[in-house]
Design a protein around this motif. Structure first.
Motif: not given
Length: 293
Positions: A95-103, A127-141
């Motif tokens: 639904l375009g709400r990656p911040e809610r998925a992270l929460a 995936g939510a991190r990548r949606d938000m353009g946070q590639l490095d954080a996605a890798i660490v996750t």
């Protein structure tokens, strides 16, 4: 599920069960049809948690994320189970709400999930991190004991693939190649395209041995004629299918159905037994003689 259906009258339980079986059978190969069956089951037994869950997955498979989320929430309320938490979070991503998925990834419900559920939640969070353009954080996750483990579990291939894909997106090709190779090792059923991704990184190109790049002029002319024939055949097939659809699928009881009215004169004009008259071309002399006469 069986125990839940036992709460329904026998005939209704059988009908609902048949529709749920069709949902499970079609959800991968024909999700739209599976969704249609799920709506029937939902209309018959909306107070059964298993029906709400099946309807949620069918909606999820057809990317109707808002509807899927509503059904998953209903199923969760009915059962009190948190096993749908990761897919609910993924609906938020849809639904375009990656911040809610992270929460949701930080909520206490995650601690109640089994190992498979926790890995799934990690994949959704990455995936939510990548949606938000946070590639490095996605890798660490994605870096976790499950990723480093040498044992192959049902989630191993998906976890390794996600990690390899994130590395590649971050420009770390050598590491991505390594993890795509590890994905191939874990993907015994070949459900993922890790081998193709690995081949692309290695510069392997697939060439169609049956096709020629430069056919001769005669071949070009033949191909053009074939294309014209194919277009004509396709048009004829489409017309036949439309005629078949109109003949077979209308419903006279449908209030919206309005059959076309044909006049008796129009029917009289059409005679399938009329002979076909062939007119031969006249010679030039005969034509001149006829004109003088």
């Amino acid at each position: 599920m069986r125990q839940e259906l036992l709460s329904l009258p026998k005939g209704l339980a059988e009908e609902v069960s048949k529709n749920l079986v069709m949902v499970a059978r079609l959800i991968d190969e024909d999700p739209e049809q599976a969704y249609a069956y799920s709506r029937i089951a939902l209309r018959l037994a909306s107070r059964v948690a298993a029906v709400r869950e099946a309807a949620g997955f069918a909606a999820y498979a057809t990317q109707k994320y808002s509807e899927a989320l509503a059904e998953f929430r209903a199923a969760k309320r009915m059962t009190g189970s948190v096993e749908l938490w990761p897919v609910m979070a993924d609906c938020e991503r849809g639904l375009g709400r990656p911040e809610r998925a992270l929460a949701m990834a930080g909520e206490p419900e995650v601690q109640k999930l089994d190992k498979a559920g926790q890995v799934e939640m990690r994949l959704v969070a990455a995936g939510a991190r990548r949606d938000m353009g946070q590639l490095d954080a996605a890798i660490v996750t994605l870096q976790s004991p499950e990723l480093a483990s040498h044992s192959v579990q049902p989630w191993t291939a998906r976890l390794r693939y996600a990690y390899a894909d994130a590395l590649l997106a971050a420009g770390r090709e050598d590491e991505a190649r390594e993890w795509f190779a590890k994905t191939v090792e874990a993907d015994k059923d070949g459900a993922m395209d890790a081998s193709d991704r690995l081949a692309e990184l290695d510069g392997v190109e697939f060439v169609d041995a049956l096709g020629g790049d430069e056919p001769d002029e005669i071949g070009d002319e033949i191909d053009d004629e074939d294309d014209e024939d194919d277009e004509q055949d396709s048009a004829e097939v489409a017309a036949a299918e439309r005629a078949s659809d109109q003949a077979e699928y209308y419903d006279e009881d449908d209030e919206e159905y309005e059959p076309l009215e044909r006049s008796a004169e129009a029917d009289a004009d059409v005679d399938l037994t009329d002979e076909i008259v062939v007119v031969e071309d006249e010679d030039e002399d005969d034509a001149q003689a006829r004109d003088k006469a």
